[in-house]
Write an enzyme that holds these catalytic residues in place. Sequence first.
Site, PDB file in Angstrom:
ATOM      1  N   HIS A  17       0.658  -1.112  -0.104  1.00  0.00           N
ATOM      2  CA  HIS A  17      -0.242   0.107  -0.022  1.00  0.00           C
ATOM      3  C   HIS A  17       0.885   1.111   0.011  1.00  0.00           C
ATOM      4  CE1 HIS A  17      -3.718  -2.233   1.057  1.00  0.00           C
ATOM      5  NE2 HIS A  17      -2.686  -3.303   1.788  1.00  0.00           N
ATOM      6  N   LYS A 101      -7.912  -7.037  -7.334  1.00  0.00           N
ATOM      7  CA  LYS A 101      -8.093  -7.277  -5.717  1.00  0.00           C
ATOM      8  C   LYS A 101      -9.560  -7.331  -5.555  1.00  0.00           C
ATOM      9  CE  LYS A 101      -6.502  -7.792  -1.811  1.00  0.00           C
ATOM     10  NZ  LYS A 101      -5.474  -7.081  -1.040  1.00  0.00           N
ATOM     11  N   HIS A 138      -8.094 -10.831   0.128  1.00  0.00           N
ATOM     12  CA  HIS A 138      -8.022 -10.790   1.167  1.00  0.00           C
ATOM     13  C   HIS A 138      -9.062 -11.632   1.914  1.00  0.00           C
ATOM     14  CE1 HIS A 138      -7.780  -8.099   5.077  1.00  0.00           C
ATOM     15  NE2 HIS A 138      -8.670  -8.851   5.102  1.00  0.00           N
ATOM     16  N   HIS A 176      -1.434 -11.993   2.302  1.00  0.00           N
ATOM     17  CA  HIS A 176      -0.985 -12.080   3.804  1.00  0.00           C
ATOM     18  C   HIS A 176      -1.676 -12.991   4.674  1.00  0.00           C
ATOM     19  CE1 HIS A 176      -4.897  -9.994   3.831  1.00  0.00           C
ATOM     20  NE2 HIS A 176      -4.710  -8.801   3.443  1.00  0.00           N
ATOM     21  N   ASP A 249       2.461  -6.114   2.627  1.00  0.00           N
ATOM     22  CA  ASP A 249       1.520  -5.517   2.892  1.00  0.00           C
ATOM     23  C   ASP A 249       1.707  -4.261   3.924  1.00  0.00           C
ATOM     24  OD1 ASP A 249      -1.329  -5.099   3.521  1.00  0.00           O
ATOM     25  OD2 ASP A 249      -1.482  -6.308   5.014  1.00  0.00           O
TER      26      ASP A 249
HETATM   27  C1  NCD Z   1      -4.417  -2.532   5.061  1.00  0.00           C
HETATM   28  C2  NCD Z   1      -4.548  -1.079   4.637  1.00  0.00           C
HETATM   29  O1  NCD Z   1      -4.269  -0.401   5.887  1.00  0.00           O
HETATM   30  O2  NCD Z   1      -4.622  -0.578   3.464  1.00  0.00           O
HETATM   31  N1  NCD Z   1      -4.515  -2.744   6.202  1.00  0.00           N
HETATM   32  C3  NCD Z   1      -4.103  -4.107   7.039  1.00  0.00           C
HETATM   33  O3  NCD Z   1      -4.107  -3.910   7.916  1.00  0.00           O
HETATM   34  N2  NCD Z   1      -3.420  -5.025   6.338  1.00  0.00           N
HETATM   35  C4  NCD Z   1      -5.491  -3.281   3.947  1.00  0.00           C
HETATM   36  C5  NCD Z   1      -5.438  -4.659   4.131  1.00  0.00           C
HETATM   37  O4  NCD Z   1      -4.331  -5.098   3.239  1.00  0.00           O
HETATM   38  O5  NCD Z   1      -6.024  -5.451   4.466  1.00  0.00           O
HETATM   39 ZN    ZN Z   2      -2.747  -5.070   2.252  1.00  0.00          ZN
HETATM   40 ZN    ZN Z   3      -5.965  -7.229   3.032  1.00  0.00          ZN
END
Ligand code: NCD
Ligand code: ZN
Ligand code: ZN
Length: 349
Positions: A17, A101, A138, A176, A249
């Site tokens: 991200h 996604k 996810h 993840h 992630d």
């Molecule tokens: C991610 C985000 O903040 O965009 N947060 C997380 O806890 N992993 C979103 C995600 O990958 O589920």
């Molecule tokens: Zn993520």
């Molecule tokens: Zn995620």
Amino acid sequence: MSSDYISLTQPDDWHLHLRDEEALTTTVPHSARAFARAIVMPNLEPPVTTVAAALAYRDRILAAVPAGNNFQPLMTLYLTDSLKVEEIERAKSAEPIIAVKYYPAGVTTNSENGVSQIENVYPVLQRMEELELPLLIHGEVTDTDVDIFDREQQFIETVLRPLLQRFPQLKLVLEHITTSHAVDFVLQQANRVAATITVHHLLYNRNHLLAGGVRPHFFCLPVLKRSSHQQALIKAATGGNPKFFLGTDSAPHSRHNKENDCGCAGIYSAPSAIELYAEVFEAQGALEKLEGFASFYGADFYGLPRNQSQLKLSKSTWQPPKDFPFAEGVVVPIRANETVNWRIVEDAE
Ligand code: NCD
Ligand code: ZN
Ligand code: ZN
């Protein structure tokens, strides 16, 4: 391989991200330090649901890449109930877009526009299967009566198994993963099913989040699980099986949004991610397996060439700072003010 230095083909991050606008000036250089390519998640506000939006986002990311660095963002489309088959076809022919996604609606940060009922996207999934466009998932159920620690396992049994039966050729990454159930599930599937593993799920378990006080900077989704699951993930990541590859992630949120009475989910690991993966592999006596996990298996899965460049790490300690500028505030990185045991050796050194 000496234990004080390791040299590996430059790694890629298959789940990242970066956020948008001002934040890119912090996040992009952090990932570009170490990774040649990254799959950039589309959960912006509003989400990236068209090829045009993904390409425009990619341009904003490229504008934040430091001079002389070759970092390549690989883009994704955010699946909604109303995404059209024609958009999937456009995505397949747009080279920088390599996947779609899937967020169950409401499952995580900026997932409100995700899929409400999987049946709604069957036509799109069918086209993706035909076009061999991977689906990145996810994998957690959203039912509020399911215990948060069981949501990944429930998703696998109630959504994923039936989905793979319906679409037997669909290429898919369970993102993840956090449980031994997910590891076992992925191992049982054909090679078109793979998983990413974050560095925080390898380094930490739910005690780090909850024992001795709530630590909001260890809160992410899927939530950290008990130590036995952490051990299963370590075994999977360091075991040399190409179904498991690196996806940080890394998910920055401002300090104020994390240290809050309803704190956001996401751990910011980009500033020390490859170094911390090296710690995990070293602790297992498996440093020689790091290159496959970090640099080969993801590229092979996506049918992309392996990188040509090298990354060198030395065993020497440093400390990430307490925070970095981030949008209107600051973001606290993983290991802030604490020791990291490996360091990237810069070319000039
Ligand atoms: C991610 C985000 O903040 O965009 N947060 C997380 O806890 N992993 C979103 C995600 O990958 O589920
Ligand atoms: Zn993520
Ligand atoms: Zn995620």
